[in-house]
Design a protein around this motif. Structure first.
Motif, PDB file in Angstrom:
ATOM      1  N   PRO A 147       0.799  -1.234   0.000  1.00 15.77           N
ATOM      2  CA  PRO A 147       0.000   0.000   0.000  1.00 15.77           C
ATOM      3  C   PRO A 147       0.828   1.278   0.000  1.00 15.77           C
ATOM      4  CG  PRO A 147      -0.063  -1.039   2.160  1.00 15.77           C
ATOM      5  CD  PRO A 147       0.615  -2.003   1.234  1.00 15.77           C
ATOM      6  N   ILE A 148       1.952   1.294   0.675  1.00 18.12           N
ATOM      7  CA  ILE A 148       2.781   2.510   0.700  1.00 18.12           C
ATOM      8  C   ILE A 148       3.480   2.686  -0.644  1.00 18.12           C
ATOM      9  CG2 ILE A 148       4.656   3.739   1.863  1.00 18.12           C
ATOM     10  CD1 ILE A 148       2.091   3.457   3.573  1.00 18.12           C
ATOM     11  N   GLY A 149       3.942   1.598  -1.239  1.00 16.25           N
ATOM     12  CA  GLY A 149       4.526   1.667  -2.581  1.00 16.25           C
ATOM     13  C   GLY A 149       3.511   2.155  -3.597  1.00 16.25           C
ATOM     14  N   ASP A 150       2.271   1.684  -3.466  1.00 18.99           N
ATOM     15  CA  ASP A 150       1.202   2.142  -4.359  1.00 18.99           C
ATOM     16  C   ASP A 150       0.971   3.646  -4.226  1.00 18.99           C
ATOM     17  OD1 ASP A 150       0.777  -0.460  -5.310  1.00 18.99           O
ATOM     18  OD2 ASP A 150      -1.016  -0.792  -4.064  1.00 18.99           O
ATOM     19  N   VAL A 151       0.932   4.144  -2.990  1.00 15.55           N
ATOM     20  CA  VAL A 151       0.727   5.580  -2.768  1.00 15.55           C
ATOM     21  C   VAL A 151       1.894   6.371  -3.358  1.00 15.55           C
ATOM     22  CG1 VAL A 151       0.588   7.403  -1.013  1.00 15.55           C
ATOM     23  CG2 VAL A 151      -0.756   5.311  -0.744  1.00 15.55           C
TER      24      VAL A 151
END
Length: 180
Positions: A147-151
């Motif tokens: 999720p942080i990589g996606d953001v």
């Protein structure tokens, strides 16, 4: 255990990665993500480099425009905001922990290195430390895994859907993925 969806890199692909990095690529076991034009964007790297050095960053972002975009994003002081998101949202924290575990499982298929046991990349599972590593994992694993990589990818000026590869002696290529 499933094998990550990539095959061994070709000599030509290793040459592209070496050009992207500005040095000889080391320990590359596969191209984990590609630009829309087909050039490598993320490589998968052995957990122990050929010279014996432990290397925890299994998914390594190599695309120059992508790495520059992550550096720019880090310079905007987004890290504390992403760390707060991780601390304040149990769902995101759980998904980030799962991303860490998936990362370790992918890397373990290429060897166990005691010096880096339990260490993934980018600060997972409890911190946000390196957007390059987190974006690399997000690109390799696909949307919804990290999720942080996606953001980071969503907020960056770079997109995997638009080619920003530069060929030696040629103008910057600007190719968009077809929406078919």
């Amino acid at each position: 255990m499933t094998t990550p969806p990539f095959s061994a890199p070709t000599t030509a692909e290793l040459a592209v990665v070496s050009t992207q990095l500005g040095r000889t690529a080391r320990g590359v076991v596969g191209i984990a993500a590609r630009c829309v034009c087909g050039n490598p964007t993320v490589v998968a790297t052995t957990p122990r480099l050929p010279d014996g050095t432990p290397f925890p960053t299994f998914y390594y972002l190599t695309h120059p425009a992508a790495t520059a975009a992550m550096s720019t994003l880090e310079a905007t002081q987004v890290m504390p905001e992403l760390a707060a998101l991780l601390a304040d949202d149990e769902e995101i924290a759980g998904a980030y922990l799962a991303a860490h575990e998936a990362y370790l499982a992918d890397r373990a298929q290429f060897g166990d290195v005691t010096e880096i046991a339990g260490i993934s990349a980018g600060g997972m599972p409890t911190r946000v430390k390196c957007l390059h590593a987190l974006a690399g994992h997000a690109l390799a694993a696909g949307p919804g895994v990290n999720p942080i990589g996606d953001v980071a990818l969503e907020r960056s000026s770079w997109s995997p859907e638009r080619c920003r590869c530069e060929e030696p002696g040629a103008a910057l290529r600007d190719v968009e993925a077809s929406s078919a």
